[in-house]
Scaffold this motif. Structure first.
Motif, PDB file in Angstrom:
ATOM      1  N   ASP A 108      42.298   1.894  18.247  1.00  0.00           N
ATOM      2  CA  ASP A 108      42.446   2.527  16.935  1.00  0.00           C
ATOM      3  C   ASP A 108      43.410   1.734  16.047  1.00  0.00           C
ATOM      4  N   MET A 109      44.477   1.203  16.659  1.00  0.00           N
ATOM      5  CA  MET A 109      45.418   0.386  15.898  1.00  0.00           C
ATOM      6  C   MET A 109      44.725  -0.844  15.330  1.00  0.00           C
ATOM      7  N   PHE A 110      43.884  -1.489  16.138  1.00  0.00           N
ATOM      8  CA  PHE A 110      43.183  -2.680  15.672  1.00  0.00           C
ATOM      9  C   PHE A 110      42.271  -2.358  14.488  1.00  0.00           C
ATOM     10  N   VAL A 111      41.623  -1.203  14.530  1.00  0.00           N
ATOM     11  CA  VAL A 111      40.770  -0.791  13.412  1.00  0.00           C
ATOM     12  C   VAL A 111      41.599  -0.681  12.136  1.00  0.00           C
ATOM     13  N   GLY A 112      42.781  -0.073  12.243  1.00  0.00           N
ATOM     14  CA  GLY A 112      43.650   0.073  11.076  1.00  0.00           C
ATOM     15  C   GLY A 112      44.095  -1.259  10.509  1.00  0.00           C
ATOM     16  N   ILE A 113      44.523  -2.180  11.387  1.00  0.00           N
ATOM     17  CA  ILE A 113      44.946  -3.507  10.931  1.00  0.00           C
ATOM     18  C   ILE A 113      43.777  -4.240  10.279  1.00  0.00           C
ATOM     19  N   LYS A 114      42.629  -4.210  10.967  1.00  0.00           N
ATOM     20  CA  LYS A 114      41.455  -4.955  10.493  1.00  0.00           C
ATOM     21  C   LYS A 114      40.991  -4.462   9.125  1.00  0.00           C
ATOM     22  N   GLU A 115      40.993  -3.147   8.916  1.00  0.00           N
ATOM     23  CA  GLU A 115      40.517  -2.616   7.631  1.00  0.00           C
ATOM     24  C   GLU A 115      41.416  -3.056   6.482  1.00  0.00           C
ATOM     25  N   VAL A 116      42.740  -2.997   6.681  1.00  0.00           N
ATOM     26  CA  VAL A 116      43.658  -3.437   5.623  1.00  0.00           C
ATOM     27  C   VAL A 116      43.486  -4.929   5.362  1.00  0.00           C
ATOM     28  N   CYS A 117      43.326  -5.715   6.425  1.00  0.00           N
ATOM     29  CA  CYS A 117      43.150  -7.154   6.257  1.00  0.00           C
ATOM     30  C   CYS A 117      41.845  -7.462   5.522  1.00  0.00           C
ATOM     31  N   GLU A 118      40.770  -6.805   5.912  1.00  0.00           N
ATOM     32  CA  GLU A 118      39.486  -7.072   5.269  1.00  0.00           C
ATOM     33  C   GLU A 118      39.514  -6.705   3.791  1.00  0.00           C
ATOM     34  N   GLU A 119      40.174  -5.618   3.450  1.00  0.00           N
ATOM     35  CA  GLU A 119      40.253  -5.197   2.046  1.00  0.00           C
ATOM     36  C   GLU A 119      41.000  -6.212   1.195  1.00  0.00           C
ATOM     37  N   ASN A 120      41.849  -7.011   1.841  1.00  0.00           N
ATOM     38  CA  ASN A 120      42.675  -7.953   1.099  1.00  0.00           C
ATOM     39  C   ASN A 120      42.318  -9.412   1.393  1.00  0.00           C
ATOM     40  N   GLY A 121      41.135  -9.624   1.994  1.00  0.00           N
ATOM     41  CA  GLY A 121      40.681 -10.985   2.233  1.00  0.00           C
ATOM     42  C   GLY A 121      41.534 -11.742   3.233  1.00  0.00           C
ATOM     43  N   ILE A 122      42.107 -11.035   4.196  1.00  0.00           N
ATOM     44  CA  ILE A 122      42.999 -11.630   5.188  1.00  0.00           C
ATOM     45  C   ILE A 122      42.288 -11.684   6.531  1.00  0.00           C
ATOM     46  N   GLY A 123      42.424 -12.806   7.256  1.00  0.00           N
ATOM     47  CA  GLY A 123      41.859 -12.911   8.586  1.00  0.00           C
ATOM     48  C   GLY A 123      42.702 -12.147   9.599  1.00  0.00           C
ATOM     49  N   PHE A 124      42.067 -11.613  10.643  1.00  0.00           N
ATOM     50  CA  PHE A 124      42.782 -10.884  11.692  1.00  0.00           C
ATOM     51  C   PHE A 124      42.283 -11.339  13.056  1.00  0.00           C
ATOM     52  N   HIS A 125      43.229 -11.729  13.924  1.00  0.00           N
ATOM     53  CA  HIS A 125      42.889 -12.227  15.256  1.00  0.00           C
ATOM     54  C   HIS A 125      43.948 -11.769  16.272  1.00  0.00           C
ATOM     55  N   MET A 126      43.596 -11.890  17.556  1.00  0.00           N
ATOM     56  CA  MET A 126      44.555 -11.624  18.630  1.00  0.00           C
ATOM     57  C   MET A 126      45.111 -12.951  19.136  1.00  0.00           C
ATOM     58  N   TRP A 127      46.326 -12.878  19.701  1.00  0.00           N
ATOM     59  CA  TRP A 127      46.990 -14.105  20.161  1.00  0.00           C
ATOM     60  C   TRP A 127      47.886 -13.779  21.356  1.00  0.00           C
ATOM     61  N   ASP A 128      47.668 -14.475  22.465  1.00  0.00           N
ATOM     62  CA  ASP A 128      48.511 -14.329  23.655  1.00  0.00           C
ATOM     63  C   ASP A 128      49.579 -15.414  23.608  1.00  0.00           C
ATOM     64  N   ILE A 129      50.848 -15.028  23.481  1.00  0.00           N
ATOM     65  CA  ILE A 129      51.928 -16.023  23.380  1.00  0.00           C
ATOM     66  C   ILE A 129      52.210 -16.695  24.716  1.00  0.00           C
ATOM     67  N   GLY A 130      51.760 -16.076  25.825  1.00  0.00           N
ATOM     68  CA  GLY A 130      51.913 -16.688  27.137  1.00  0.00           C
ATOM     69  C   GLY A 130      53.350 -16.809  27.591  1.00  0.00           C
ATOM     70  N   GLU A 131      53.533 -17.502  28.697  1.00  0.00           N
ATOM     71  CA  GLU A 131      54.873 -17.662  29.277  1.00  0.00           C
ATOM     72  C   GLU A 131      55.766 -18.564  28.441  1.00  0.00           C
ATOM     73  N   ASP A 132      55.166 -19.401  27.589  1.00  0.00           N
ATOM     74  CA  ASP A 132      55.986 -20.307  26.763  1.00  0.00           C
ATOM     75  C   ASP A 132      56.325 -19.704  25.400  1.00  0.00           C
ATOM     76  N   TYR A 133      55.919 -18.453  25.159  1.00  0.00           N
ATOM     77  CA  TYR A 133      56.255 -17.752  23.915  1.00  0.00           C
ATOM     78  C   TYR A 133      55.831 -18.552  22.679  1.00  0.00           C
ATOM     79  N   ARG A 134      54.645 -19.084  22.716  1.00  0.00           N
ATOM     80  CA  ARG A 134      54.159 -19.905  21.603  1.00  0.00           C
ATOM     81  C   ARG A 134      53.410 -19.049  20.602  1.00  0.00           C
ATOM     82  N   LEU A 135      53.931 -18.985  19.381  1.00  0.00           N
ATOM     83  CA  LEU A 135      53.270 -18.286  18.288  1.00  0.00           C
ATOM     84  C   LEU A 135      52.225 -19.205  17.648  1.00  0.00           C
ATOM     85  N   PRO A 136      51.320 -18.659  16.840  1.00  0.00           N
ATOM     86  CA  PRO A 136      50.343 -19.509  16.138  1.00  0.00           C
ATOM     87  C   PRO A 136      51.034 -20.608  15.340  1.00  0.00           C
TER      88      PRO A 136
END
Length: 375
Positions: A108-136
């Motif tokens: 349900d949280m993902f639906v909320g994020i995705k709808e706001v992003c889509e309304e504003n032309g923003i991409g939405f993706h998931m990201w695993d930072i892993g053991e090295d804590y690497r952000l996008p």
């Protein structure tokens, strides 16, 4: 409308140019509301399809932002040389099991994020930072961060590092006010209170709790707050807190087996409860199974209430009373804070929001049986 359309410019482009002109002239200021697409269509004598395209393209170009249920607003222009606007939002987590994201708290949280992003032309993706804590790699990306893991092994020092790097982060589910990082959480204290108050309103005075954790000192943030809500409701009815009515289940993941074991523990008491607040639907379903195996009728002889409102809860027999966490709204607010409310200079104080859950009464809770002595 002050200007007239005298050339062959497409009408949607004409509307865009006129709104841009009004922004540059100071007629429209940051965060001013714009007319709806219906009102714009009437103002410019065109169709709603045309006005909708104009608004959408203004969002894409960064002139306008949208907030669900409120409308379209003028975007605050970033200062020259300042951070670029967010064009992508990531839900970042550390080695979280993908299967867990099918739980309605996350889906349900993902639906909320995705709808706001889509309304504003923003991409939405998931990201695993892993053991090295690497952000996008994109330093301008917005990050909705889940810090919890099964073993609670998140290195909080990384949050401070990311703050120094100017990363745009909002945490969900768990929060760290001392670090000043924006957050959105569900109000678990209110959730626990609503669940317990519902059972109290039905006349129950011996209410058991099945809680995830090793002991009252070793319970995570969300379950600790649900227990606090339980205790608050009791105190408002002048009922003492009885530690023996709390069954602690030590496990990494919520399961039906935890609920069954907790139910049997509580029902083995010399003075067993007449109602059970299982602090997740999985535990509540396990409690219902155990009640049936013990020959106890739900809700005639024992009321059972869960927490989460998973899809199968309504299909149980009897249907399970529960608490819905409203995490679609949590996702919407997390995205809105990232896109519209963060200040590049860090000023304005801590941005936070708490989403109030909703009680969902169904057939698994009913009036206290006559065997109970009123308190």
């Amino acid at each position: 409308m002050e200007t007239e359309k005298l050339d062959k410019t497409p009408m949607y482009q004409y509307i865009m140019n006129d709104i841009k002109r009004r922004i540059e002239s100071g007629e429209l200021n940051p965060h001013d509301p714009l007319p709806t697409q219906i009102e714009l269509a009437k103002e410019y004598g065109t169709s709603e399809i045309t006005s909708r395209r104009a608004l959408s393209d203004l969002v894409q170009e960064g002139y306008v932002y949208r907030i669900r249920g409120k409308g379209s607003f003028i975007q605050e222009k970033a200062p020259a040389g300042g951070p670029k606007p967010i064009r992508t939002v990531f839900f970042a987590h550390k080695n979280h099991e993908i299967g867990a994201f099918s739980h309605p708290f996350f889906s349900d949280m993902f639906v909320g994020i995705k709808e706001v992003c889509e309304e504003n032309g923003i991409g939405f993706h998931m990201w695993d930072i892993g053991e090295d804590y690497r952000l996008p790699d994109d330093p301008h990306a917005g990050i909705v961060l889940l810090t919890t893991t099964a073993h609670n092994s998140f290195d909080l020092a990384r949050l401070t590092e990311w703050q120094r790097e100017g990363r745009r982060i909002v945490t969900v589910h768990f929060y760290y006010p001392h670090l000043g990082i924006p957050y959105v959480i569900v109000d678990n204290l209110t959730g626990g209170y609503l669940a317990t108050q519902h059972l109290l309103s039905l006349g129950h005075r011996r209410i058991g709790v099945i809680l995830t954790g090793r002991s009252i000192m070793e319970v995570n943030q969300e379950f600790s707050l649900r227990l606090q809500g339980y205790r608050l409701a009791l105190s408002q009815h002048q009922l003492p807190f009885d530690p023996e009515l709390v069954a602690f289940m030590d496990a990494e993941h919520e399961s039906v087996e935890m609920g069954s074991a907790g139910f049997r523990q509580l029902m083995a008491l010399a003075d067993p409860p007449t109602a059970i607040f299982a602090t997740s639907d999985y535990k509540a379903i396990g409690a219902m199974n155990a009640a049936r195996e013990m020959g106890l009728r739900v809700p005639d002889e024992i009321s059972i209430l869960g927490y989460d409102d998973v899809e199968v809860s309504e299909l149980m027999y009897p249907s399970l009373s529960t608490v819905n966490q409203n995490t679609k709204k949590l996702g919407e607010r997390a995205a809105e804070i990232l896109l519209f409310e963060l200040k590049d200079d860090g000023g304005g104080g801590l941005i936070k929001d708490e989403i109030v859950p909703t009680l969902v009464p169904r057939d698994s809770t009913g009036p206290a049986p006559d065997r109970q002595t009123e308190g």
